[in-house]
Every structure is written in structure tokens, then in C-alpha cells.
Write a protein that holds these residues in place. Sequence first.
Motif, PDB file in Angstrom:
ATOM      1  N   PHE A  64      31.843  45.610  21.350  1.00 41.42           N
ATOM      2  CA  PHE A  64      30.742  45.676  21.547  1.00 41.42           C
ATOM      3  C   PHE A  64      30.132  44.829  20.357  1.00 41.42           C
ATOM      4  O   PHE A  64      30.431  44.974  19.048  1.00 41.42           O
ATOM      5  N   GLY A  66      26.612  43.909  18.770  1.00 41.52           N
ATOM      6  CA  GLY A  66      25.193  44.344  19.057  1.00 41.52           C
ATOM      7  C   GLY A  66      25.178  45.346  20.060  1.00 41.52           C
ATOM      8  O   GLY A  66      25.958  46.249  20.149  1.00 41.52           O
ATOM      9  N   GLU A  67      23.949  45.587  20.696  1.00 39.81           N
ATOM     10  CA  GLU A  67      23.659  46.735  21.490  1.00 39.81           C
ATOM     11  C   GLU A  67      23.873  46.229  23.145  1.00 39.81           C
ATOM     12  O   GLU A  67      24.048  47.114  23.704  1.00 39.81           O
ATOM     13  N   ASN A  68      23.671  44.978  23.258  1.00 38.39           N
ATOM     14  CA  ASN A  68      23.792  44.445  24.567  1.00 38.39           C
ATOM     15  C   ASN A  68      24.818  43.465  25.056  1.00 38.39           C
ATOM     16  O   ASN A  68      24.735  42.865  26.119  1.00 38.39           O
ATOM     17  N   SER A  69      25.942  43.478  24.185  1.00 38.89           N
ATOM     18  CA  SER A  69      26.767  42.108  24.315  1.00 38.89           C
ATOM     19  C   SER A  69      28.164  42.759  24.285  1.00 38.89           C
ATOM     20  O   SER A  69      28.362  43.553  23.291  1.00 38.89           O
TER      21      SER A  69
END
Length: 87
Positions: A64, A66-69
Motif C-alpha cells: 500500500f 498511502g490510502e488509495n494506491s
Amino acid sequence: MLIIEVTNAREVVRKRLGRLGERLIGKVVNAEAQVEKSLIQEMETAFKEFGIEARIVSVQGPEFVGENSLGFPLEVRAERHVKIDDE
């Protein structure tokens, strides 16, 4: 699609193997692979009970970011196809 990141694999293996296991983690025992193997077995059983067909893949590499990638490369460690036998 589900992505499950096991965040405490070393602690799980440490609890299962005790002090000796703690010394082996990273040398002989790959904690992430061992925990993932156990999870795949449990998921396969549960999926069959619910009538779910799935492709479960254990991979090494992505992380992961960050949060979104997710970051890659992708190396497949194990794969299992769950099929429901028609009776």
C-alpha cells in the motif's frame, strides 16, 4: 474484488511457534507466506460452504502506498481455484 493485507503476520507466527519461532522468523520461516497459506485454506473451506467460486491468489511484492494506491511488482506465491462440484 477483495484485497486483504495481513498486518501482523510476524506476531501470529510468533504466538504459534513460541520463542523458537521468534528466532526462525525471517531465517527459515516466512511469516507472511505461512499466515497467507493458512488463511487461503480457511477461506477455501468457507467459500465452499457458501457456494462461492473464487480465485484466491497469494502474492509477494505489492504494498500500500498511502490510502488509495498499491505499488507493484507482483510475484505470485500461491494460487487456488475454488470450484463447487455439481452433484
